[in-house]
Design a protein around this motif. Structure first.
Motif, PDB file in Angstrom:
ATOM      1  N   GLU A   1     -14.064  -5.021  -1.004  1.00  0.00           N
ATOM      2  CA  GLU A   1     -12.672  -4.653  -1.270  1.00  0.00           C
ATOM      3  C   GLU A   1     -11.727  -5.495  -0.418  1.00  0.00           C
ATOM      4  O   GLU A   1     -10.664  -5.919  -0.889  1.00  0.00           O
ATOM      5  CB  GLU A   1     -12.446  -3.168  -1.007  1.00  0.00           C
ATOM      6  CG  GLU A   1     -11.042  -2.712  -1.364  1.00  0.00           C
ATOM      7  CD  GLU A   1     -10.815  -1.235  -1.124  1.00  0.00           C
ATOM      8  OE1 GLU A   1      -9.885  -0.686  -1.751  1.00  0.00           O
ATOM      9  OE2 GLU A   1     -11.546  -0.627  -0.308  1.00  0.00           O
TER      10      GLU A   1
ATOM     11  N   LEU B   1      -5.000  -0.785   4.197  1.00  0.00           N
ATOM     12  CA  LEU B   1      -5.830   0.024   3.304  1.00  0.00           C
ATOM     13  C   LEU B   1      -6.284   1.319   3.959  1.00  0.00           C
ATOM     14  O   LEU B   1      -6.527   2.321   3.274  1.00  0.00           O
ATOM     15  CB  LEU B   1      -7.046  -0.780   2.843  1.00  0.00           C
ATOM     16  CG  LEU B   1      -6.770  -2.016   1.977  1.00  0.00           C
ATOM     17  CD1 LEU B   1      -8.081  -2.628   1.501  1.00  0.00           C
ATOM     18  CD2 LEU B   1      -5.891  -1.676   0.785  1.00  0.00           C
TER      19      LEU B   1
ATOM     20  N   PRO C   1     -11.856   0.008   4.224  1.00  0.00           N
ATOM     21  CA  PRO C   1     -12.421  -0.827   3.158  1.00  0.00           C
ATOM     22  C   PRO C   1     -13.797  -1.377   3.498  1.00  0.00           C
ATOM     23  O   PRO C   1     -14.120  -1.617   4.661  1.00  0.00           O
ATOM     24  CB  PRO C   1     -11.410  -1.971   3.044  1.00  0.00           C
ATOM     25  CG  PRO C   1     -10.877  -2.111   4.442  1.00  0.00           C
ATOM     26  CD  PRO C   1     -10.814  -0.707   4.986  1.00  0.00           C
TER      27      PRO C   1
ATOM     28  N   VAL D   1      -8.790  -7.748  -2.155  1.00  0.00           N
ATOM     29  CA  VAL D   1      -7.368  -7.587  -1.840  1.00  0.00           C
ATOM     30  C   VAL D   1      -6.815  -8.867  -1.218  1.00  0.00           C
ATOM     31  O   VAL D   1      -5.656  -9.238  -1.452  1.00  0.00           O
ATOM     32  CB  VAL D   1      -7.151  -6.374  -0.909  1.00  0.00           C
ATOM     33  CG1 VAL D   1      -5.691  -6.287  -0.454  1.00  0.00           C
ATOM     34  CG2 VAL D   1      -7.555  -5.088  -1.620  1.00  0.00           C
TER      35      VAL D   1
ATOM     36  N   VAL E   1       0.851  -1.184   0.000  1.00  0.00           N
ATOM     37  CA  VAL E   1       0.000   0.000   0.000  1.00  0.00           C
ATOM     38  C   VAL E   1       0.889   1.238   0.000  1.00  0.00           C
ATOM     39  O   VAL E   1       1.901   1.286   0.709  1.00  0.00           O
ATOM     40  CB  VAL E   1      -0.922   0.028   1.243  1.00  0.00           C
ATOM     41  CG1 VAL E   1      -1.726   1.317   1.289  1.00  0.00           C
ATOM     42  CG2 VAL E   1      -1.848  -1.172   1.266  1.00  0.00           C
TER      43      VAL E   1
ATOM     44  N   ILE F   1      -4.905  -6.362   6.088  1.00  0.00           N
ATOM     45  CA  ILE F   1      -5.506  -5.671   4.941  1.00  0.00           C
ATOM     46  C   ILE F   1      -6.250  -4.427   5.409  1.00  0.00           C
ATOM     47  O   ILE F   1      -6.078  -3.339   4.851  1.00  0.00           O
ATOM     48  CB  ILE F   1      -6.446  -6.614   4.184  1.00  0.00           C
ATOM     49  CG1 ILE F   1      -5.654  -7.706   3.472  1.00  0.00           C
ATOM     50  CG2 ILE F   1      -7.292  -5.835   3.160  1.00  0.00           C
ATOM     51  CD1 ILE F   1      -6.521  -8.799   2.876  1.00  0.00           C
ATOM     52  N   CYS F   2      -7.069  -4.572   6.427  1.00  0.00           N
ATOM     53  CA  CYS F   2      -7.830  -3.419   6.920  1.00  0.00           C
ATOM     54  C   CYS F   2      -6.904  -2.325   7.436  1.00  0.00           C
ATOM     55  O   CYS F   2      -7.111  -1.145   7.149  1.00  0.00           O
ATOM     56  CB  CYS F   2      -8.795  -3.859   8.019  1.00  0.00           C
ATOM     57  SG  CYS F   2     -10.185  -4.846   7.415  1.00  0.00           S
TER      58      CYS F   2
ATOM     59  N   ARG G   1      -4.445   4.891   3.126  1.00  0.00           N
ATOM     60  CA  ARG G   1      -4.364   5.454   1.774  1.00  0.00           C
ATOM     61  C   ARG G   1      -4.803   6.910   1.683  1.00  0.00           C
ATOM     62  O   ARG G   1      -4.527   7.580   0.687  1.00  0.00           O
ATOM     63  CB  ARG G   1      -5.215   4.611   0.815  1.00  0.00           C
ATOM     64  CG  ARG G   1      -4.740   3.178   0.657  1.00  0.00           C
ATOM     65  CD  ARG G   1      -5.758   2.360  -0.112  1.00  0.00           C
ATOM     66  NE  ARG G   1      -7.024   2.244   0.619  1.00  0.00           N
ATOM     67  CZ  ARG G   1      -8.110   1.643   0.151  1.00  0.00           C
ATOM     68  NH1 ARG G   1      -8.082   1.101  -1.064  1.00  0.00           N
ATOM     69  NH2 ARG G   1      -9.220   1.568   0.885  1.00  0.00           N
TER      70      ARG G   1
END
Length: 307
Positions: free
Chosen positions: A296, A280, A292, A300, A241, A276-277, A283
């Motif tokens: 999504e 993301l 997210p 991902v 990311v 992931i959370c 960003r």
């Protein structure tokens, strides 16, 4: 109503300053390239992240009455129930977050968050918490109170998790490990376990194993996370990311972990979805804008771990 998650803890108004070229010396002034104002604090951030994932969530905390309408409107945009947020005559807590070359510093005024412990001692608050499948504490819960509250929630059929943040006095207390054992999932980062265990991640995992902590987790930032279950270690890498602002990334990690845990995912999958959370969420400026949705998250997941 039976909620998936009740999130209780500190709520703030976040003032996020991003893009400084250098830290100012005493008497100097530095200018940010970006500024963002948002509802925040670990409790609000995690609640909103869970709401964005489609979970039914109730937030419990305290703010000043003058900010109540804005908080209610913003929380509703994420599907978070706000009737557990007490609006008082005091002032809402405030945090200024300053990001410099990937590192953050915080300047904080507690405001009504100082009254959280008294709120948690209330029978009405316990009833609100016990109406959820899972209760997440985003605050340094008083150790004595935790010794009463966490077993009571377990007896009521709730699982629990705890993220105290970088609270030196809590983490260095002789009672800290007892509280960690009493919750189902303690969610510290590397700096916090250094205070808790007096060593690095490996030292903490060893301490957790020897002290009987069932699930030991450490957030490793851009390097992912590790979890120890039954003496076995699991690791997940973070997705690639381009980070703009890491404010609230650990809170988003908590939400991803809780969401996966409620799905009865295994340790590795819980870590992956949490990473992931967390990743993301960085960003965009602030803790909430880049959270997210479930679609999504799973997209991902497939791209990062299954391809």
């Amino acid at each position: 109503m039976k909620y998936d998650v009740a999130v209780v803890g500190e709520i703030y108004i976040d003032h996020v300053f991003i893009g400084f070229s250098a830290w100012p010396q005493p008497g100097e002034e530095a200018f940010a390239r970006q500024y963002h104002r948002e509802i925040g604090g670990g409790a609000a951030n995690t609640a909103c992240a869970l709401g964005r994932l489609g979970r039914t969530v109730k937030l419990i905390g305290a703010i000043g009455a003058t900010d109540a309408a804005w908080f209610e409107r913003r929380l509703n945009e994420f599907g978070v129930a706000s009737e557990g947020v007490a609006a008082t005559e005091g002032s809402t807590g405030v945090t200024a977050s300053v990001s410099l070359m990937g590192e953050r510093s915080f300047f904080t005024y507690l405001g009504e968050n100082e009254n959280l412990t008294d709120m948690l001692r209330s029978g009405d608050t316990f009833s609100s918490l016990a109406c959820a499948r899972h209760v997440h504490f985003a605050m340094p819960v008083d150790h004595e109170l935790a010794g009463e509250l966490l077993p009571s929630l377990r007896n009521a059929g709730c699982t629990t998790s705890l993220d105290v943040g970088f609270q030196r006095s809590w983490l260095t207390s002789p009672l800290a490990l007892d509280t960690c054992r009493a919750t189902d999932y303690f969610l510290p980062n590397e700096r916090e376990v250094l205070l808790l265990a007096g060593g690095d991640t490996a030292a903490y995992l060893k301490t957790a194993r020897e002290s009987g902590q069932s699930n030991a987790i450490v957030k490793l930032g851009s390097r992912g996370a590790v979890m120890q279950v039954g003496g076995r270690n699991y690791h997940a890498a973070s997705p690639a990311v381009e980070a703009v602002d890491t404010t609230g990334a650990g809170d988003a990690f908590d939400a991803g972990f809780i969401d996966a845990m409620l799905d009865q995912a295994g340790p590795e999958d819980c870590l992956r979805r949490a990473c992931i959370c967390g990743g993301l969420s960085t960003r965009m400026a602030g803790a909430l804008e880049a959270l997210p949705r479930r679609e999504e998250l799973m997209e991902v997941y497939e791209q990062t771990y299954m391809s």
